[in-house]
Scaffold this active site. Structure first.
Site, short mmCIF file in Angstrom:
data_model
loop_
_atom_site.label_atom_id
_atom_site.label_comp_id
_atom_site.label_asym_id
_atom_site.label_seq_id
_atom_site.Cartn_x
_atom_site.Cartn_y
_atom_site.Cartn_z
N CYS A 1 0.84 -1.20 0.00
CA CYS A 1 0.00 0.00 0.00
C CYS A 1 0.88 1.25 0.00
O CYS A 1 1.81 1.37 0.81
CB CYS A 1 -0.89 -0.02 1.23
N CYS B 1 0.16 3.15 3.62
CA CYS B 1 0.64 2.70 4.93
C CYS B 1 1.73 1.64 4.84
O CYS B 1 2.26 1.22 5.87
CB CYS B 1 -0.52 2.18 5.78
N CYS C 1 -7.48 -1.02 1.39
CA CYS C 1 -6.42 -1.53 2.25
C CYS C 1 -6.97 -1.78 3.66
O CYS C 1 -7.62 -0.91 4.23
CB CYS C 1 -5.29 -0.50 2.30
N CYS D 1 -5.01 0.98 6.22
CA CYS D 1 -5.32 2.40 6.32
C CYS D 1 -6.67 2.77 5.69
O CYS D 1 -7.07 3.92 5.73
CB CYS D 1 -4.21 3.23 5.67
N CYS E 1 -8.50 -5.61 -9.75
CA CYS E 1 -8.10 -4.58 -10.70
C CYS E 1 -7.65 -3.36 -9.89
O CYS E 1 -8.48 -2.63 -9.35
CB CYS E 1 -9.31 -4.26 -11.59
ZN LIG Z 1 -2.83 1.09 3.48
#
Ligand SMILES: [Zn+2]
Length: 130
Positions: A45, A48, A93, A96, A116
């Site tokens: 990510c 984060c 995610c 976060c 995707c």
């Molecule tokens: Zn994240």
């Protein structure tokens, strides 16, 4: 984890990353260098740093966005997105809450799912173990 304000995120992310991760934006297809990323590693990510996908599950979907058939365990969460007159499953995610992309049931085996993703919402870490 402490909630970050928009101002905190804007200080940390590029404007394009902020738009995708925090405002549910979508990058233009074919623009992410991660589309052609073929090395072994982990896609994490951009917000984060949480590891999201292994290169083992990446495949070429032809959509213009980095696509995967399975996220790492516990890495992402999904919600139903009814914006733009469509019903889609949004992927965000689990660390976060940043918006990553959508998942569609037209992927390859073994899962049949196509995650995707917006490449700009992720950072590639070559060679990382999963
Ligand atoms: Zn994240």
């Amino acid at each position: 984890m402490a909630e970050k304000s928009d101002t905190d995120w804007q200080a940390q992310l590029t404007p394009e990353q902020f738009h995708v991760l925090r405002e549910h934006g979508t990058e233009r297809p074919g623009t992410s260098p991660l589309n052609v990323e073929k090395r072994d590693g982990v896609f994490a990510c951009a917000g984060c740093g949480r590891p999201l996908f292994s290169s083992d599950t990446k495949y070429e979907s032809g959509s213009g966005w980095p696509s995967f058939w399975r996220p790492l365990e516990g890495a992402v969460e999904t919600t139903t997105d009814r914006s733009h007159g469509m019903t889609r499953v949004e992927v965000h995610c689990a660390g976060c809450g940043g918006h990553l992309g959508h998942v569609f049931p037209d992927g390859p085996r073994p899962t049949g799912m196509r995650y995707c993703m917006n490449g700009i919402a992720m950072k590639f870490e070559p060679g990382s173990e999963t």
